[in-house]
Motif scaffolding. Structure first.
Motif, PDB file in Angstrom:
ATOM      1  N   THR A  89       2.644  11.331   1.359  1.00 18.60           N
ATOM      2  CA  THR A  89       3.707  11.233   0.358  1.00 18.60           C
ATOM      3  C   THR A  89       4.470   9.936   0.547  1.00 18.60           C
ATOM      4  O   THR A  89       4.672   9.482   1.689  1.00 18.60           O
ATOM      5  CB  THR A  89       4.693  12.418   0.473  1.00 18.60           C
ATOM      6  N   PRO A  90       4.881   9.270  -0.551  1.00 17.67           N
ATOM      7  CA  PRO A  90       4.507   9.584  -1.918  1.00 17.67           C
ATOM      8  C   PRO A  90       3.078   9.145  -2.216  1.00 17.67           C
ATOM      9  O   PRO A  90       2.461   8.460  -1.404  1.00 17.67           O
ATOM     10  CB  PRO A  90       5.503   8.756  -2.731  1.00 17.67           C
ATOM     11  N   ARG A  91       2.542   9.482  -3.356  1.00 17.71           N
ATOM     12  CA  ARG A  91       1.222   9.012  -3.744  1.00 17.71           C
ATOM     13  C   ARG A  91       1.304   7.624  -4.388  1.00 17.71           C
ATOM     14  O   ARG A  91       0.355   6.850  -4.275  1.00 17.71           O
ATOM     15  CB  ARG A  91       0.573   9.992  -4.729  1.00 17.71           C
ATOM     16  N   ASN A  92       2.390   7.334  -5.011  1.00 13.75           N
ATOM     17  CA  ASN A  92       2.616   6.031  -5.623  1.00 13.75           C
ATOM     18  C   ASN A  92       4.072   5.629  -5.384  1.00 13.75           C
ATOM     19  O   ASN A  92       4.968   6.462  -5.425  1.00 13.75           O
ATOM     20  CB  ASN A  92       2.356   6.070  -7.135  1.00 13.75           C
ATOM     21  N   ARG A  93       4.257   4.327  -5.142  1.00 18.71           N
ATOM     22  CA  ARG A  93       5.624   3.854  -4.895  1.00 18.71           C
ATOM     23  C   ARG A  93       5.743   2.414  -5.361  1.00 18.71           C
ATOM     24  O   ARG A  93       4.890   1.586  -5.063  1.00 18.71           O
ATOM     25  CB  ARG A  93       5.940   3.955  -3.413  1.00 18.71           C
ATOM     26  N   ILE A  94       6.817   2.157  -6.081  1.00 21.34           N
ATOM     27  CA  ILE A  94       7.156   0.800  -6.466  1.00 21.34           C
ATOM     28  C   ILE A  94       8.481   0.467  -5.810  1.00 21.34           C
ATOM     29  O   ILE A  94       9.437   1.241  -5.905  1.00 21.34           O
ATOM     30  CB  ILE A  94       7.262   0.649  -7.996  1.00 21.34           C
ATOM     31  N   THR A  95       8.540  -0.673  -5.144  1.00 24.31           N
ATOM     32  CA  THR A  95       9.765  -1.069  -4.468  1.00 24.31           C
ATOM     33  C   THR A  95       9.990  -2.558  -4.655  1.00 24.31           C
ATOM     34  O   THR A  95       9.144  -3.272  -5.183  1.00 24.31           O
ATOM     35  CB  THR A  95       9.717  -0.698  -2.975  1.00 24.31           C
ATOM     36  N   LYS A  96      11.127  -3.026  -4.210  1.00 24.14           N
ATOM     37  CA  LYS A  96      11.465  -4.441  -4.354  1.00 24.14           C
ATOM     38  C   LYS A  96      11.431  -5.130  -3.009  1.00 24.14           C
ATOM     39  O   LYS A  96      11.613  -4.505  -1.956  1.00 24.14           O
ATOM     40  CB  LYS A  96      12.850  -4.587  -4.993  1.00 24.14           C
ATOM     41  N   THR A  97      11.220  -6.414  -3.054  1.00 20.38           N
ATOM     42  CA  THR A  97      11.212  -7.224  -1.841  1.00 20.38           C
ATOM     43  C   THR A  97      12.492  -7.011  -1.054  1.00 20.38           C
ATOM     44  O   THR A  97      13.582  -7.019  -1.621  1.00 20.38           O
ATOM     45  CB  THR A  97      11.041  -8.706  -2.194  1.00 20.38           C
ATOM     46  N   GLY A  98      12.333  -6.807   0.269  1.00 19.55           N
ATOM     47  CA  GLY A  98      13.473  -6.630   1.144  1.00 19.55           C
ATOM     48  C   GLY A  98      13.876  -5.189   1.390  1.00 19.55           C
ATOM     49  O   GLY A  98      14.654  -4.905   2.304  1.00 19.55           O
ATOM     50  N   LYS A  99      13.367  -4.282   0.600  1.00 20.72           N
ATOM     51  CA  LYS A  99      13.714  -2.874   0.765  1.00 20.72           C
ATOM     52  C   LYS A  99      12.935  -2.264   1.930  1.00 20.72           C
ATOM     53  O   LYS A  99      11.835  -2.672   2.244  1.00 20.72           O
ATOM     54  CB  LYS A  99      13.415  -2.090  -0.510  1.00 20.72           C
TER      55      LYS A  99
ATOM     56  N   PRO B  74      -5.360  11.183   0.827  1.00 19.31           N
ATOM     57  CA  PRO B  74      -5.662  10.672  -0.513  1.00 19.31           C
ATOM     58  C   PRO B  74      -5.133   9.275  -0.784  1.00 19.31           C
ATOM     59  O   PRO B  74      -5.515   8.651  -1.772  1.00 19.31           O
ATOM     60  CB  PRO B  74      -4.968  11.680  -1.428  1.00 19.31           C
ATOM     61  N   GLY B  75      -4.281   8.768   0.091  1.00 19.02           N
ATOM     62  CA  GLY B  75      -3.783   7.411  -0.091  1.00 19.02           C
ATOM     63  C   GLY B  75      -2.433   7.335  -0.772  1.00 19.02           C
ATOM     64  O   GLY B  75      -2.050   8.217  -1.541  1.00 19.02           O
ATOM     65  N   THR B  76      -1.697   6.263  -0.477  1.00 14.94           N
ATOM     66  CA  THR B  76      -0.443   5.925  -1.146  1.00 14.94           C
ATOM     67  C   THR B  76      -0.591   4.533  -1.721  1.00 14.94           C
ATOM     68  O   THR B  76      -0.872   3.592  -0.988  1.00 14.94           O
ATOM     69  CB  THR B  76       0.747   5.947  -0.176  1.00 14.94           C
ATOM     70  N   ARG B  77      -0.406   4.437  -3.013  1.00 15.04           N
ATOM     71  CA  ARG B  77      -0.495   3.128  -3.666  1.00 15.04           C
ATOM     72  C   ARG B  77       0.900   2.526  -3.706  1.00 15.04           C
ATOM     73  O   ARG B  77       1.807   3.082  -4.320  1.00 15.04           O
ATOM     74  CB  ARG B  77      -1.060   3.266  -5.071  1.00 15.04           C
ATOM     75  N   LEU B  78       1.077   1.382  -3.035  1.00 19.30           N
ATOM     76  CA  LEU B  78       2.380   0.729  -2.919  1.00 19.30           C
ATOM     77  C   LEU B  78       2.374  -0.600  -3.653  1.00 19.30           C
ATOM     78  O   LEU B  78       1.490  -1.421  -3.451  1.00 19.30           O
ATOM     79  CB  LEU B  78       2.728   0.494  -1.448  1.00 19.30           C
ATOM     80  N   LEU B  79       3.379  -0.797  -4.473  1.00 20.42           N
ATOM     81  CA  LEU B  79       3.580  -2.066  -5.171  1.00 20.42           C
ATOM     82  C   LEU B  79       4.941  -2.621  -4.766  1.00 20.42           C
ATOM     83  O   LEU B  79       5.962  -1.956  -4.944  1.00 20.42           O
ATOM     84  CB  LEU B  79       3.508  -1.871  -6.683  1.00 20.42           C
ATOM     85  N   VAL B  80       4.925  -3.828  -4.211  1.00 23.94           N
ATOM     86  CA  VAL B  80       6.163  -4.496  -3.826  1.00 23.94           C
ATOM     87  C   VAL B  80       6.424  -5.647  -4.804  1.00 23.94           C
ATOM     88  O   VAL B  80       5.616  -6.577  -4.902  1.00 23.94           O
ATOM     89  CB  VAL B  80       6.103  -5.031  -2.388  1.00 23.94           C
ATOM     90  N   LEU B  81       7.524  -5.558  -5.512  1.00 22.65           N
ATOM     91  CA  LEU B  81       7.828  -6.570  -6.531  1.00 22.65           C
ATOM     92  C   LEU B  81       8.682  -7.705  -5.955  1.00 22.65           C
ATOM     93  O   LEU B  81       9.407  -7.502  -4.974  1.00 22.65           O
ATOM     94  CB  LEU B  81       8.563  -5.923  -7.700  1.00 22.65           C
TER      95      LEU B  81
END
Lengths: 114, 117
Positions: free
Chosen positions: A7-17, A107-114
């Motif tokens: 958990t989570p399965r997908n996450r979008i976060t910002k630089t520095g977080k 199952p994996g966590t897909r992470l996107l760092v903006l």
């Protein structure tokens, strides 16, 4: 594999977080692992733990930390996320059987760092 | 140091035809070899492994792999491909010489298998 959950399965976060990815297993295995998968690079080992008191760095541990809260739980933290940490993260477990041991993946966590 | 190579980024095969996904390895000691499959939006699933003994290893979903020590290869095979076999396949190796307490797996970069109807 339903025995290994992330958990989570997908996450979008910002630089520095700071973010934490969690892994739980019901297989009763002592050993747990964190990998990241990048296209064209396969899986690379970040950290691994052979029991609650034994944590080891893998191939690419810089920028990451882990916590083994219990036999069944192994968390991965990004203290200050950066865009090149955008990836698919997998947790895995294995039963101690020496060189024959097989790792079982969540199952994996897909992470996107903006 | 241990390493594994999957020379093909993608393999295309017609449904019903035999398929082969190639893997070669490099180790200092005896190799322990594994194949995993990753379906879209899923984690890696264990298919089969070679530890010792018979060079032909049978695994899940009708897959098998042939260990060839002289060619340092561990190719994954299936006699008749199904469309549902389309996925990303990873070969992995563990070197028995890597020292007690290590047991780290090294993965190849993956091969995308597409089975065409």
């Amino acid at each position: 594999d339903a025995d290994v959950t992330q958990t989570p399965r997908n996450r979008i976060t910002k630089t520095g977080k700071r973010i934490m990815l969690e892994c739980s297993q019901t297989k009763g295995h002592d050993r747990m692992y964190w990998y990241r998968q990048d296209p064209g690079l396969g899986l690379r080992l970040i950290y691994y733990s052979f029991d609650v008191k034994d944590i080891n760095k893998g191939e690419i541990s810089d920028g990451y930390s882990v916590s083994r809260q219990a036999q069944a739980k192994f968390s991965l933290s990004l203290e200050s996320a950066i865009p090149n940490q955008t990836a698919l993260y997998f947790c895995a477990t294995s039963e101690q059987r020496g060189f024959q041991e097989t790792q079982y993946f969540g199952p994996g966590t897909r992470l996107l760092v903006l | 140091a241990q390493s594994v190579a999957q020379p093909e980024d993608q393999v295309n095969v017609a449904e019903g035809n035999p398929l082969t996904v190639k893997c070669t390895y490099s180790v200092s000691g005896n190799p322990y070899l594994f194949w995993y499959v990753q379906y879209p939006n899923r984690g890696l699933q264990f298919l089969l492994k070679y530890i010792t003994g018979d060079n032909l290893v049978k695994g899940s979903y009708g897959f098998e792999a042939e260990f060839n020590k002289s060619q340092t290869s561990f190719h994954l095979k299936k006699p008749s491909a199904l469309v549902s076999d389309s996925a990303l396949y990873f070969c992995a190796v563990r070197d028995a010489y890597s020292g007690a307490g290590s047991y780290q797996l090294t993965f190849g970069k993956g091969t995308k298998l597409s089975v065409i109807p």
